[in-house]
Write a protein that holds these residues in place. Sequence first.
Motif, mmCIF file in Angstrom:
data_model
loop_
_atom_site.group_PDB
_atom_site.id
_atom_site.type_symbol
_atom_site.label_atom_id
_atom_site.label_comp_id
_atom_site.label_asym_id
_atom_site.label_seq_id
_atom_site.Cartn_x
_atom_site.Cartn_y
_atom_site.Cartn_z
ATOM 1 N N ARG A 104 81.795 93.426 -27.345
ATOM 2 C CA ARG A 104 82.568 92.230 -27.686
ATOM 3 C C ARG A 104 82.465 92.020 -29.174
ATOM 4 O O ARG A 104 81.363 92.077 -29.731
ATOM 5 C CB ARG A 104 81.984 91.014 -26.973
ATOM 6 N N VAL A 105 83.585 91.802 -29.802
ATOM 7 C CA VAL A 105 83.587 91.649 -31.250
ATOM 8 C C VAL A 105 84.145 90.280 -31.621
ATOM 9 O O VAL A 105 85.252 89.920 -31.217
ATOM 10 C CB VAL A 105 84.444 92.752 -31.916
ATOM 11 N N LYS A 106 83.333 89.520 -32.377
ATOM 12 C CA LYS A 106 83.836 88.259 -32.917
ATOM 13 C C LYS A 106 84.349 88.567 -34.314
ATOM 14 O O LYS A 106 83.616 89.088 -35.155
ATOM 15 C CB LYS A 106 82.700 87.235 -32.970
ATOM 16 N N LYS A 107 85.618 88.265 -34.534
ATOM 17 C CA LYS A 107 86.199 88.605 -35.832
ATOM 18 C C LYS A 107 86.060 87.436 -36.798
ATOM 19 O O LYS A 107 85.804 86.305 -36.404
ATOM 20 C CB LYS A 107 87.676 88.981 -35.647
ATOM 21 N N GLU A 117 87.940 86.566 -30.533
ATOM 22 C CA GLU A 117 86.979 87.474 -29.922
ATOM 23 C C GLU A 117 87.738 88.527 -29.132
ATOM 24 O O GLU A 117 88.641 88.204 -28.369
ATOM 25 C CB GLU A 117 86.022 86.703 -29.024
ATOM 26 N N ASP A 133 82.842 89.739 -37.729
ATOM 27 C CA ASP A 133 81.776 88.765 -37.931
ATOM 28 C C ASP A 133 80.530 89.242 -37.191
ATOM 29 O O ASP A 133 79.492 89.478 -37.799
ATOM 30 C CB ASP A 133 82.241 87.394 -37.413
ATOM 31 N N THR A 134 80.609 89.410 -35.879
ATOM 32 C CA THR A 134 79.455 89.858 -35.087
ATOM 33 C C THR A 134 79.920 90.809 -33.988
ATOM 34 O O THR A 134 80.982 90.613 -33.402
ATOM 35 C CB THR A 134 78.789 88.666 -34.364
ATOM 36 N N TYR A 169 78.705 92.206 -30.267
ATOM 37 C CA TYR A 169 77.759 92.019 -29.166
ATOM 38 C C TYR A 169 77.832 93.226 -28.254
ATOM 39 O O TYR A 169 78.911 93.716 -27.954
ATOM 40 C CB TYR A 169 78.111 90.760 -28.369
ATOM 41 N N TYR A 220 74.978 90.085 -22.641
ATOM 42 C CA TYR A 220 75.281 90.609 -23.977
ATOM 43 C C TYR A 220 74.311 90.094 -25.033
ATOM 44 O O TYR A 220 73.807 88.979 -24.930
ATOM 45 C CB TYR A 220 76.704 90.210 -24.358
ATOM 46 N N GLU A 271 73.545 90.277 -29.548
ATOM 47 C CA GLU A 271 74.063 90.680 -30.847
ATOM 48 C C GLU A 271 73.462 92.028 -31.241
ATOM 49 O O GLU A 271 72.292 92.294 -30.984
ATOM 50 C CB GLU A 271 73.637 89.614 -31.859
#
Length: 597
Positions: A374-377, A382, A398-399, A401, A477, A479
């Motif tokens: 999972r990618v937080k932009k 997301e 951004d992060t 997971y 999940y 980080e």
Amino acid sequence: MENIRNFSIIAHIDHGKSTLADRLIQTCGAIEDRKMSEQVMDTMDIEKERGITIKAQSVRLRYKAKDGKEYILNLIDTPGHVDFSYEVSRSLASSEGALLVVDASQGVEAQTIANVYIALENDLELIPVINKIDLPAAEPDRVKEDIENTIGLDCTDAIEVSAKTGIGIEELLEAIVERIPAPKGDPKAPTKALIYDSWFDSYLGALALVRVFDGEIKKGQEVLVMGTGKQHEVLDLMYPHPLSPQKTDAIKTGEIGIVVMGLKNIGDVQVGDTITDAKNPTAEPIEGFEEAKPFVFAGLYPIDTDRFEDLREALDKLKLNDAAITYEPETSAALGFGFRVGFLGLLHMEVVKERLEREFGLELIATAPTVTYRVKKTDGMEIAIQNPSELPPPQEIDTIYEPYVKATIITPTEFLGNVLNLLSEKRGVQQKMDYITEDRVMLEYEIPMNEIVMDFYDKLKTVTKGYASFDYEPSGYKEGDLVKLDIRVSGEVVDALSIIVPRDKAQYKGRELVKKMKELVPRQLFEVAIQASIGNKIIARETVSAMRKNVTAKCYGGDITRKRKLLEKQKAGKKRMKAIGKVQLPQEAFLSVLKID
Ligand code: GTP
């Protein structure tokens, strides 16, 4: 109802479930001795070849007990491999008891424990069965102690058997009748049946194997499959039997049976769903229904690009009898048109690829398996990613997971050091460490699923000489500090080779990967550079030097038949090659990431 016994057999892989099932079938006379093939319960070709059980199988047996009464024994075989544990839990939910089979020469293993937990959650009566007592290495007493220490199950009344020679089988049958409770349920209530297995039959369509908890299912009844909301007519009903299922007009409360509804799609009868009466439905479906979700994703590409539509057709057909796979078309600059396919695990992936090739005559290239990230932009969106090449550029991330699993490992103490090293290499975090006996340890670890997906199981077997066992379940999940590692062949990024790796391991992995690739890429007529890069930064390089002269012509110049043979052999060998620009890459190159530490 009081003369019915529904039970499963649970065990670690290879402890003898299928052999025991066969022996029980034979003892109850359900199959004539001469028809008893090698192993009746494992019916699929791939199962026979690999000696594993993929689909849970069931059989209805009749047994005349010492008390003079005849009992119906419904035996539910369960798959033993971690990839198929979802089917185990549904099978267990359909039983009142379970035979806990443990190999007398091995003892309790990780998979045994996982299955026992599921059995206990379902309140099942467990009968410990110590199998393979005919083996010289059998130590039934030590194994009983092992079971008592790890599971806390009293083994005073454990049954010692040899599924192979038949020792103890009569005693076991009596124990099943005496100790496993008869099913309960309300025969007058609206129909309530759990689909605990389903499969595809080329004549009858998608079939549902059910356990009826309340009411009954009758031939001609209009039923509702609650999860799908669809109604169907019951065309036929059968009692399960590996060779010749027997027709019946009704499956009553407490019984198991096969429901024929003339369905084309296995997705209409998913494992875990509830069947009820369409006009007089039960208030609540049986709880706990979740669709089996794929965890592992890989690209599958036809070697012959013209066969993309054939691959789609093959997947459509396979999906009809394997609801657990998912697939979506994807394009790779390197491999052309293919599909991103989701699997339950690595074994499932291997089986699916093999079936596609064997049953549909396709030749496929598989890319390295990956999990869902999972990618937080940075823009707040997301996204979920199942293909490393879809990872957005670093400045937009951004992060990231990544999914974790809770892993249970049992190992002899002499290999404990090796196992701890391997686990820390794989970024595992210890939760628990218990000595089961003086010489066996049980470990519980949180570990990134991606590390498991790669080749953890093989490595674990290697560092413990095959003695450790392993089981896992998803645990959410976390980080991760991750980057995308690209591989360039002759300067071009080959998207199908990209992988997502921990930042602090990227350098090392890049170096190892290009080294491995160099071994796998055959020499071409020109020099080929193989590089690893992160973004625009090259972090490793190897060169496959050019072929010097035409070896074939020289060696086999005179003999025409030998030459033809060689060319044929080369052609066969080439099938597994895929041209990336001017460079031919073999299938192994795409999976080389599995071969590095
Ligand atoms: P999966 O279906 O793969 O989960 O394995 P399983 O637990 O069903 O094991 P299976 O019945 O395939 O048996 C594994 C191996 O053990 C086979 O080679 C059997 O022949 C052997 N085996 C099973 N029971 C006995 C036994 O009582 N004695 C001996 N000597 N061998 C046995």
